[in-house]
Write a protein that holds these residues in place. Structure first.
Motif, PDB file in Angstrom:
ATOM      1  N   PHE A  60     -12.144  33.786   9.592  1.00  0.00           N
ATOM      2  CA  PHE A  60     -13.341  33.546   9.923  1.00  0.00           C
ATOM      3  C   PHE A  60     -14.443  34.110   9.084  1.00  0.00           C
ATOM      4  N   THR A  61     -14.257  35.258   8.396  1.00  0.00           N
ATOM      5  CA  THR A  61     -15.014  35.934   7.797  1.00  0.00           C
ATOM      6  C   THR A  61     -15.404  35.071   6.373  1.00  0.00           C
ATOM      7  N   LEU A  62     -14.221  34.238   5.831  1.00  0.00           N
ATOM      8  CA  LEU A  62     -14.296  33.743   4.442  1.00  0.00           C
ATOM      9  C   LEU A  62     -15.043  32.663   4.779  1.00  0.00           C
ATOM     10  N   ALA A  63     -14.601  31.959   6.005  1.00  0.00           N
ATOM     11  CA  ALA A  63     -15.432  30.375   6.380  1.00  0.00           C
ATOM     12  C   ALA A  63     -16.951  30.698   6.418  1.00  0.00           C
ATOM     13  N   ALA A  64     -17.137  31.676   7.056  1.00  0.00           N
ATOM     14  CA  ALA A  64     -18.562  32.124   7.252  1.00  0.00           C
ATOM     15  C   ALA A  64     -19.413  32.149   6.082  1.00  0.00           C
ATOM     16  N   LYS A  65     -18.704  32.884   5.000  1.00  0.00           N
ATOM     17  CA  LYS A  65     -19.407  33.025   3.882  1.00  0.00           C
ATOM     18  C   LYS A  65     -19.480  31.834   3.031  1.00  0.00           C
ATOM     19  N   LYS A  66     -18.400  30.925   3.163  1.00  0.00           N
ATOM     20  CA  LYS A  66     -18.689  29.585   2.363  1.00  0.00           C
ATOM     21  C   LYS A  66     -19.531  28.842   2.999  1.00  0.00           C
ATOM     22  N   LEU A  67     -19.838  28.853   4.496  1.00  0.00           N
ATOM     23  CA  LEU A  67     -20.736  27.955   5.145  1.00  0.00           C
ATOM     24  C   LEU A  67     -22.119  28.659   5.072  1.00  0.00           C
ATOM     25  N   ARG A  68     -22.231  29.743   4.659  1.00  0.00           N
ATOM     26  CA  ARG A  68     -23.564  30.468   4.544  1.00  0.00           C
ATOM     27  C   ARG A  68     -23.992  30.699   6.102  1.00  0.00           C
ATOM     28  N   ILE A  69     -23.295  31.153   6.996  1.00  0.00           N
ATOM     29  CA  ILE A  69     -23.978  31.298   8.425  1.00  0.00           C
ATOM     30  C   ILE A  69     -22.998  32.623   8.804  1.00  0.00           C
ATOM     31  N   SER A  70     -23.385  33.270   9.968  1.00  0.00           N
ATOM     32  CA  SER A  70     -22.746  34.425  10.279  1.00  0.00           C
ATOM     33  C   SER A  70     -21.202  34.082  10.883  1.00  0.00           C
ATOM     34  N   THR A  71     -20.451  35.124  10.867  1.00  0.00           N
ATOM     35  CA  THR A  71     -19.072  35.209  11.373  1.00  0.00           C
ATOM     36  C   THR A  71     -19.271  34.756  12.766  1.00  0.00           C
ATOM     37  N   ALA A  72     -20.154  35.437  13.388  1.00  0.00           N
ATOM     38  CA  ALA A  72     -20.045  35.157  14.998  1.00  0.00           C
ATOM     39  C   ALA A  72     -20.398  33.776  15.276  1.00  0.00           C
ATOM     40  N   LYS A  73     -21.248  33.227  14.434  1.00  0.00           N
ATOM     41  CA  LYS A  73     -21.522  31.645  14.973  1.00  0.00           C
ATOM     42  C   LYS A  73     -20.342  30.907  14.756  1.00  0.00           C
ATOM     43  N   VAL A  74     -19.461  31.233  13.563  1.00  0.00           N
ATOM     44  CA  VAL A  74     -18.383  30.479  12.944  1.00  0.00           C
ATOM     45  C   VAL A  74     -17.461  30.587  14.513  1.00  0.00           C
ATOM     46  N   SER A  75     -17.208  31.940  14.842  1.00  0.00           N
ATOM     47  CA  SER A  75     -16.279  32.150  16.249  1.00  0.00           C
ATOM     48  C   SER A  75     -16.761  31.352  17.322  1.00  0.00           C
ATOM     49  N   ARG A  76     -18.034  31.609  17.543  1.00  0.00           N
ATOM     50  CA  ARG A  76     -18.612  30.824  18.734  1.00  0.00           C
ATOM     51  C   ARG A  76     -18.345  29.124  18.782  1.00  0.00           C
ATOM     52  N   GLN A  77     -18.550  28.750  17.589  1.00  0.00           N
ATOM     53  CA  GLN A  77     -18.488  27.453  17.598  1.00  0.00           C
ATOM     54  C   GLN A  77     -17.060  26.719  17.622  1.00  0.00           C
ATOM     55  N   VAL A  78     -16.164  27.480  17.107  1.00  0.00           N
ATOM     56  CA  VAL A  78     -14.585  27.112  17.017  1.00  0.00           C
ATOM     57  C   VAL A  78     -14.037  27.455  18.574  1.00  0.00           C
ATOM     58  N   SER A  79     -14.626  28.445  19.237  1.00  0.00           N
ATOM     59  CA  SER A  79     -14.023  28.867  20.464  1.00  0.00           C
ATOM     60  C   SER A  79     -14.720  27.519  21.490  1.00  0.00           C
ATOM     61  N   ALA A  80     -16.220  27.134  21.427  1.00  0.00           N
ATOM     62  CA  ALA A  80     -16.781  26.201  22.132  1.00  0.00           C
ATOM     63  C   ALA A  80     -15.729  24.883  21.646  1.00  0.00           C
ATOM     64  N   LEU A  81     -15.494  24.634  20.709  1.00  0.00           N
ATOM     65  CA  LEU A  81     -14.585  23.436  20.300  1.00  0.00           C
ATOM     66  C   LEU A  81     -13.271  23.485  20.963  1.00  0.00           C
ATOM     67  N   GLU A  82     -12.460  24.487  21.159  1.00  0.00           N
ATOM     68  CA  GLU A  82     -11.246  24.484  21.687  1.00  0.00           C
ATOM     69  C   GLU A  82     -11.473  24.553  23.198  1.00  0.00           C
ATOM     70  N   THR A  83     -12.546  25.112  23.726  1.00  0.00           N
ATOM     71  CA  THR A  83     -12.564  24.953  24.949  1.00  0.00           C
ATOM     72  C   THR A  83     -13.062  23.422  25.423  1.00  0.00           C
ATOM     73  N   ARG A  84     -13.757  22.828  24.524  1.00  0.00           N
ATOM     74  CA  ARG A  84     -14.422  21.254  24.984  1.00  0.00           C
ATOM     75  C   ARG A  84     -12.706  20.372  24.771  1.00  0.00           C
ATOM     76  N   LEU A  85     -12.010  20.872  23.843  1.00  0.00           N
ATOM     77  CA  LEU A  85     -10.618  19.955  23.783  1.00  0.00           C
ATOM     78  C   LEU A  85      -9.631  20.473  24.789  1.00  0.00           C
ATOM     79  N   SER A  86      -9.528  21.549  25.377  1.00  0.00           N
ATOM     80  CA  SER A  86      -9.021  22.211  26.320  1.00  0.00           C
ATOM     81  C   SER A  86      -7.609  22.255  25.443  1.00  0.00           C
ATOM     82  N   SER A  87      -7.674  22.791  24.376  1.00  0.00           N
ATOM     83  CA  SER A  87      -6.498  23.200  23.414  1.00  0.00           C
ATOM     84  C   SER A  87      -6.548  24.094  22.416  1.00  0.00           C
ATOM     85  N   ARG A  88      -5.615  25.004  22.183  1.00  0.00           N
ATOM     86  CA  ARG A  88      -5.680  26.264  21.156  1.00  0.00           C
ATOM     87  C   ARG A  88      -5.588  25.549  19.895  1.00  0.00           C
ATOM     88  N   LEU A  89      -6.262  25.808  19.134  1.00  0.00           N
ATOM     89  CA  LEU A  89      -6.266  25.170  17.532  1.00  0.00           C
ATOM     90  C   LEU A  89      -5.994  26.162  16.642  1.00  0.00           C
TER      91      LEU A  89
END
Length: 292
Positions: free
Chosen positions: A18-47
C-alpha cells in the motif's frame, strides 16, 4: 462503470505494498487503503491478502487485476493515440539490448535516430540479462537467436552468422581441421557456452568443447585470444567480420556452418503501439534489415 478504487487496487497488486502504491500514485497511503477497501465492499469480495510484510492478490483478485490492467492499458492507449495525432513525436523510450551487439550496432543506430527526432529521449540499457519488459517498464528489447515462447510481439530486424575461426598463424602451427571431429585435437577457446553448433548432414549438432585452455564470458576477450593465435573460437559475425575480411582470422568448416539465426525487436502486446516506438521499430528495420 464505477472505477473508484480500481487504479489504487492495480497499483497495490503491482507494487505489492500500500505504501509503495501510494508513492507511485502520489497520494496518501490512507487514501489508497480506503479506496481498495471500498472497492472490496462494493464487490462483496476479498481481493487482497494483507500481511505485515507483503500484500498479494487472492485468486479472485488476481483474475480481477488482469482484467483491470487490460482496461487501464486500453484507456492509456486511447489517450496516447489522440495526443500523438496532435504532436510531434516526443517523450522517453526505454530500450534494452545485449552488451556487445548494443555497443557495436544498436547504439550508433539509436544515436542517428535521435538526430532525426530531437524531442524523443532514449534510455538504452545494455545487458546480457533477459529483462522483464512489462515489470521494468521497457518499451522495446533487442534479442538475438532463438526466441522463447512468450506473450511479447516480435519483429525480425535481421540475422546473424556464427563463424568458427582462428588466426592463420595458429593453423600454420597446428594444421587445419577438416571435420568437426578434428576439433578434439585443437585448442578451442570457450565463451559463455561450453557447446558449439554445426550443420552435419543437414541437421544441427551440438559439439561439446573439450577442456579449453581459456574460458571467458566476453566475446571481445576470446576474439583477442584468437587474434593472438591461442586457439579456435566460434562467435557471431558482429564480433569477427572485420577480422575475417582483413585476413586476421580465417574461417574453417564453412560447409558445417549452421543457418543464420534471427535478430529481433520484441515489445509488450498492447492494442496501440505509440508513435515513438513505431518510429524506432521502422528505423531499426530500415537500418538492420536485408539490403541495409
Amino acid at each position: 462503470m464505477n472505477r473508484d478504487g480500481i487504479v489504487e487496487f492495480v497499483a497495490v497488486v503491482e507494487q505489492r505494498s500500500f505504501t509503495l502504491a501510494a508513492k507511485k500514485l502520489r497520494i496518501s497511503t490512507a487514501k489508497v487503503s480506503r479506496q481498495v477497501s471500498a472497492l472490496e465492499t462494493r464487490l462483496s469480495s476479498r481481493l487482497l491478502n494483507r500481511t505485515t510484510r507483503v500484500v498479494t492478490p487472492t485468486e479472485l483478485g488476481q483474475q480481477f487485476y488482469h482484467q483491470c490492467r487490460h482496461i487501464l492499458d486500453q484507456l492509456d492507449d486511447a489517450e496516447r493515440f489522440v495526443s500523438e495525432q496532435q504532436l510531434t513525436p516526443s517523450g522517453k523510450l526505454m530500450l534494452t539490448a545485449p552488451v556487445t551487439y548494443g555497443e557495436r550496432i544498436i547504439a550508433p543506430v539509436v544515436n542517428d535516430f535521435l538526430t532525426l527526432h530531437p524531442r524523443i529521449e532514449v534510455s538504452l540499457n545494455l545487458t546480457n540479462q533477459v529483462v522483464d519488459l512489462v515489470q521494468e517498464n521497457y518499451d522495446l528489447a533487442i534479442r538475438l537467436g532463438h526466441l522463447e515462447s512468450s506473450s511479447l510481439i516480435a519483429r525480425r530486424l535481421g540475422s546473424r552468422t556464427l563463424f568458427t575461426c582462428a588466426s592463420p598463424e595458429y593453423f600454420e602451427q597446428h594444421g587445419l581441421p577438416q571435420s568437426v571431429a578434428d576439433l578434439a585435437r585443437h585448442q578451442c577457446i570457450a565463451g559463455t557456452s561450453a557447446h558449439w553448433q554445426f550443420n552435419v548432414n543437414g541437421r544441427v549438432v551440438t559439439y561439446r568443447l573439450p577442456n579449453a585452455r581459456l574460458r571467458c564470458n566476453s566475446g571481445v576477450g576470446i576474439r583477442d585470444a584468437a587474434r593472438k593465435h591461442l586457439g579456435i573460437i566460434q562467435l557471431p559475425d558482429y564480433y569477427v567480420a572485420d577480422d575475417i575480411e582483413s585476413g586476421r582470422l580465417k574461417v574453417i568448416l564453412p560447409a558445417q556452418q549452421i543457418d543464420d539465426d534471427g535478430i529481433w525487436a520484441v515489445y509488450p502486446q498492447t492494442r496501440h503501439v505509440s508513435t515513438k516506438v513505431r518510429l524506432l521499430l521502422d528505423y531499426l528495420i530500415t537500418r538492420l534489415g536485408p539490403g541495409a
